[in-house]
Design a protein around this motif. Structure first.
Motif, PDB file in Angstrom:
ATOM      1  N   CYS A 173       0.675  -1.295  -0.129  1.00 29.08           N
ATOM      2  CA  CYS A 173      -0.035  -0.177   0.134  1.00 29.08           C
ATOM      3  C   CYS A 173       0.845   1.409  -0.039  1.00 29.08           C
ATOM      4  O   CYS A 173       0.692   2.166  -0.752  1.00 29.08           O
ATOM      5  CB  CYS A 173      -1.005  -0.042   1.173  1.00 29.08           C
ATOM      6  SG  CYS A 173       0.006  -0.234   3.005  1.00 29.08           S
ATOM      7  N   THR A 174       1.909   1.494   1.106  1.00 27.68           N
ATOM      8  CA  THR A 174       2.821   2.386   1.079  1.00 27.68           C
ATOM      9  C   THR A 174       3.524   2.822  -0.285  1.00 27.68           C
ATOM     10  O   THR A 174       3.885   3.629  -0.761  1.00 27.68           O
ATOM     11  CB  THR A 174       3.662   2.308   2.143  1.00 27.68           C
ATOM     12  OG1 THR A 174       2.807   2.255   3.457  1.00 27.68           O
ATOM     13  CG2 THR A 174       4.641   3.452   2.309  1.00 27.68           C
ATOM     14  N   CYS A 179       1.427   4.441  -3.046  1.00 26.33           N
ATOM     15  CA  CYS A 179       0.829   5.417  -2.551  1.00 26.33           C
ATOM     16  C   CYS A 179       1.504   6.742  -2.877  1.00 26.33           C
ATOM     17  O   CYS A 179       2.317   7.002  -2.969  1.00 26.33           O
ATOM     18  CB  CYS A 179       0.729   5.600  -0.962  1.00 26.33           C
ATOM     19  SG  CYS A 179      -0.246   7.096  -0.341  1.00 26.33           S
ATOM     20  N   GLU A 217       1.990   9.256  -0.047  1.00 23.83           N
ATOM     21  CA  GLU A 217       2.872   8.891   1.149  1.00 23.83           C
ATOM     22  C   GLU A 217       4.044   9.937   1.610  1.00 23.83           C
ATOM     23  O   GLU A 217       4.264  10.227   2.755  1.00 23.83           O
ATOM     24  CB  GLU A 217       3.436   7.366   1.104  1.00 23.83           C
ATOM     25  CG  GLU A 217       4.333   7.163   0.157  1.00 23.83           C
ATOM     26  CD  GLU A 217       5.801   7.645   0.418  1.00 23.83           C
ATOM     27  OE1 GLU A 217       6.513   7.862   1.561  1.00 23.83           O
ATOM     28  OE2 GLU A 217       6.752   7.987  -0.723  1.00 23.83           O
ATOM     29  N   PRO A 226       0.775   4.521   5.046  1.00 24.32           N
ATOM     30  CA  PRO A 226      -0.480   3.644   5.083  1.00 24.32           C
ATOM     31  C   PRO A 226      -0.187   2.299   5.751  1.00 24.32           C
ATOM     32  O   PRO A 226      -0.945   1.897   6.745  1.00 24.32           O
ATOM     33  CB  PRO A 226      -0.982   3.280   3.553  1.00 24.32           C
ATOM     34  CG  PRO A 226      -0.347   4.675   2.888  1.00 24.32           C
ATOM     35  CD  PRO A 226       0.993   5.054   3.626  1.00 24.32           C
ATOM     36  N   THR A 264      -2.090  11.816   7.897  1.00 22.39           N
ATOM     37  CA  THR A 264      -2.290  10.813   6.902  1.00 22.39           C
ATOM     38  C   THR A 264      -4.004  10.842   6.418  1.00 22.39           C
ATOM     39  O   THR A 264      -4.259  10.535   5.245  1.00 22.39           O
ATOM     40  CB  THR A 264      -1.881   9.418   7.489  1.00 22.39           C
ATOM     41  OG1 THR A 264      -0.692   9.738   7.739  1.00 22.39           O
ATOM     42  CG2 THR A 264      -2.237   8.364   6.619  1.00 22.39           C
ATOM     43  N   CYS A 269      -4.786  11.521   2.277  1.00 26.63           N
ATOM     44  CA  CYS A 269      -5.063  10.536   1.593  1.00 26.63           C
ATOM     45  C   CYS A 269      -5.778  11.154   0.324  1.00 26.63           C
ATOM     46  O   CYS A 269      -6.964  11.738   0.808  1.00 26.63           O
ATOM     47  CB  CYS A 269      -5.697   9.398   2.345  1.00 26.63           C
ATOM     48  SG  CYS A 269      -6.780   8.330   1.404  1.00 26.63           S
ATOM     49  N   THR A 303      -5.341   3.061  -4.921  1.00 23.98           N
ATOM     50  CA  THR A 303      -4.278   2.239  -5.202  1.00 23.98           C
ATOM     51  C   THR A 303      -4.054   1.063  -4.281  1.00 23.98           C
ATOM     52  O   THR A 303      -3.847   0.136  -4.719  1.00 23.98           O
ATOM     53  CB  THR A 303      -2.941   2.972  -5.567  1.00 23.98           C
ATOM     54  OG1 THR A 303      -3.202   4.174  -6.405  1.00 23.98           O
ATOM     55  CG2 THR A 303      -1.994   2.227  -6.202  1.00 23.98           C
ATOM     56  N   CYS A 304      -4.046   1.505  -3.033  1.00 24.92           N
ATOM     57  CA  CYS A 304      -3.718   0.514  -1.786  1.00 24.92           C
ATOM     58  C   CYS A 304      -4.647  -0.474  -1.805  1.00 24.92           C
ATOM     59  O   CYS A 304      -4.337  -1.461  -1.656  1.00 24.92           O
ATOM     60  CB  CYS A 304      -3.878   1.471  -0.560  1.00 24.92           C
ATOM     61  SG  CYS A 304      -5.287   2.580  -0.380  1.00 24.92           S
ATOM     62  N   ALA A 351      -8.503   2.203   1.519  1.00 25.76           N
ATOM     63  CA  ALA A 351      -9.178   3.384   1.308  1.00 25.76           C
ATOM     64  C   ALA A 351     -10.503   3.604   2.200  1.00 25.76           C
ATOM     65  O   ALA A 351     -10.697   4.557   2.528  1.00 25.76           O
ATOM     66  CB  ALA A 351      -9.451   3.723  -0.027  1.00 25.76           C
TER      67      ALA A 351
END
Lengths: 284, 203
Positions: B52-53, B56, B59, B66, B86, B90, B95-96, B107
């Protein structure tokens, strides 16, 4: 061919050129777009941030209207598309919708504009209308986030590398470039609240388009368009490097290839004026 | 309580985050359970793969990236999470969510965290973000459809005052000249108003 259209709020304001070019090219292609009667906002990004129930209900109301009509529903905005698809999944699981009583059978498909044109109208019909092939144009296609993500909601066949818009523009003769930023986020959600972040993300997309050898970017969403088109001057000042990349609604490029007389009116609404590029390539 | 056994859980892997350099005396699962219940997502399924990170796009602007945010929820670090930048920077690009190998809709968890933070009256680290969403939704509530010009004006007035609004005038005029401004709003819609009322009642 007749289908329902959910235009979304921006097509009547910010994205007027998108609306006008959609109307013109569908007329040329013999497609009757029936705007949903009394449609309302899908809730966009603000509703799901605030309340899941609100987000589903605002979008579901429109699906109730589309259900009565019973024709496939075409959606020209990425965020609207994703919100309507989210409500569709909710309704298809038979879950209740707070504050709204609707009858829903769901015997229709919801489609993003490029996929509708490619899959339903088809290559042959598109090619037949081309009067001015776009052979001298090298666009990259930018799909943004929400027509593809998340695929469990959007039913996107290829969420990391969508093809609908690429196919449409290739059928017009355009030399569509490959690149890896088709679905990277432009930070549109943050355009008003954190313009600094939004401009960083938009700049990355403009840089990558340039690196891919593109001379313009084609989009299929009002927010994608505004986010890439309207801040190039500010991005140039911030970056110390000049950005002047025309951003087209892909339906404008269709109108151009179909030799629609209104093309220049649509293009006159852009922040970065695409007409010098088109004059230089002798397309207008 | 002298006879209560307390264990020390080091907060590993959180260097650079606001929850750095401390250990959690008792692993507190109540916050994780609250988030799991509200979102319907299985936070505990996260094994910190960092996908996820890595995907992102924002980030770099987050105080807790994330995967670390999810770890904080697992550990029950409620204040750190609900006060973080955060949850408000966001971009909801999903994408995460798309890439999570454990099917966690990250999300959606961000949405749930924003909702918990707002319902508990916590001041958002990025105050202007909820102001924007409120301006957007109040336009929808009044007119059934968002009126972009009105929404942008109300947001700017509330987030940066009259001076900010004046600064926007030039841009507004430019857009008007290009035919991008819808003059009149749409008409109010009773069903939409009912939907808002129901959502307020049930949360």
């Amino acid at each position: 061919m007749e289908v329902s259209l959910y235009p979304g709020c921006s097509l009547h304001g910010l994205a007027r050129a998108y609306n006008e070019s959609i109307e013109a090219v569908s007329k040329t292609l013999g497609v009757e777009l029936r705007e949903l009667d009394d449609w309302t906002c899908c809730g966009s990004s603000s509703a799901h941030v605030t309340s899941d129930k609100l987000a589903v209900a605002l979008a579901a109301r429109n699906l109730g209207i589309a259900d009565k009509v019973g024709m496939d529903l075409v959606v020209p905005c990425a965020a609207c598309y994703q919100r309507l698809k989210t409500a569709e999944k909710h309704l298809k699981q038979g879950k209740p919708v707070e504050g709204l009583s609707i009858k829903y059978e769901g015997n229709f498909h919801i489609k993003p504009m490029p996929d509708f044109l490619w899959e339903n109208v088809g290559e042959k019909a598109l090619r037949e209308q081309v009067k001015k092939p776009l052979k001298v144009l090298n666009p990259v296609c930018y799909y943004g986030c929400l027509t593809v993500r998340p695929p469990k909601v959007t039913d996107a066949k290829n969420p990391e590398d969508p093809q609908g818009m690429d196919n449409v523009l290739r059928s017009l003769g355009a030399k569509v470039r490959n690149w890896s930023f088709k679905t990277d986020c432009c930070g549109g959600n943050l355009a008003l609240t954190r313009p600094d972040l939004h401009m960083k993300l938009a700049q990355r997309i403009l840089d990558m388009a340039e690196e891919a050898g593109a001379d313009c970017i084609a989009v299929a969403c009002p927010m994608c368009h505004d986010n890439l088109d309207s801040k190039q001057k500010e991005i140039s000042i911030e970056a110390g490097k000049s950005y002047n990349i025309p951003i087209f609604y892909f339906t404008e490029l269709m109108g151009l290839a179909f030799n629609d007389p209104a093309v220049e009116t649509w293009l006159g609404r852009h922040t970065v004026d695409p007409r010098p590029l088109l004059r230089q390539r002798e397309l207008i | 309580m002298a006879n209560q056994k307390t264990e020390e859980y080091p907060v590993i892997g959180l260097q650079g985050a606001s929850c750095t350099g401390r250990s959690v005396s008792v692993l507190n699962s109540s916050f994780r359970k609250q988030v799991e219940e509200k979102s319907g997502e299985k936070v505990s399924a996260c094994y910190q793969c960092e996908k996820c990170t890595n995907g992102c796009p924002v980030e770099f602007a987050m105080d807790i990236v994330p995967h670390k945010l999810i770890y904080c929820v697992q550990l029950g670090l409620r204040d750190e999470v609900l006060n973080s930048d955060t949850i408000w920077v966001c971009a909801s690009c999903e994408t995460c969510t798309t890439r999570c190998p454990n099917g966690i809709d990250i999300a959606h968890i961000m949405d749930s965290l924003r909702q918990i933070s707002q319902s508990e009256g916590i001041k958002a680290s990025q105050e202007q973000v909820p102001i924007f969403h409120n301006a957007f939704l109040s336009s929808v509530r009044r007119f059934g459809r968002v009126h972009e010009g009105e929404m942008a004006a109300i947001y700017t007035l509330r987030s940066s005052g009259l001076k900010g609004l004046m600064g926007m005038a030039g841009m507004g005029l430019d857009m008007f000249k290009k035919g991008k401004v819808k003059i009149l709003p749409h008409r109010p819609n009773k069903q939409v108003k009912d939907i808002f009322r129901a959502a307020e009642r049930k949360g």
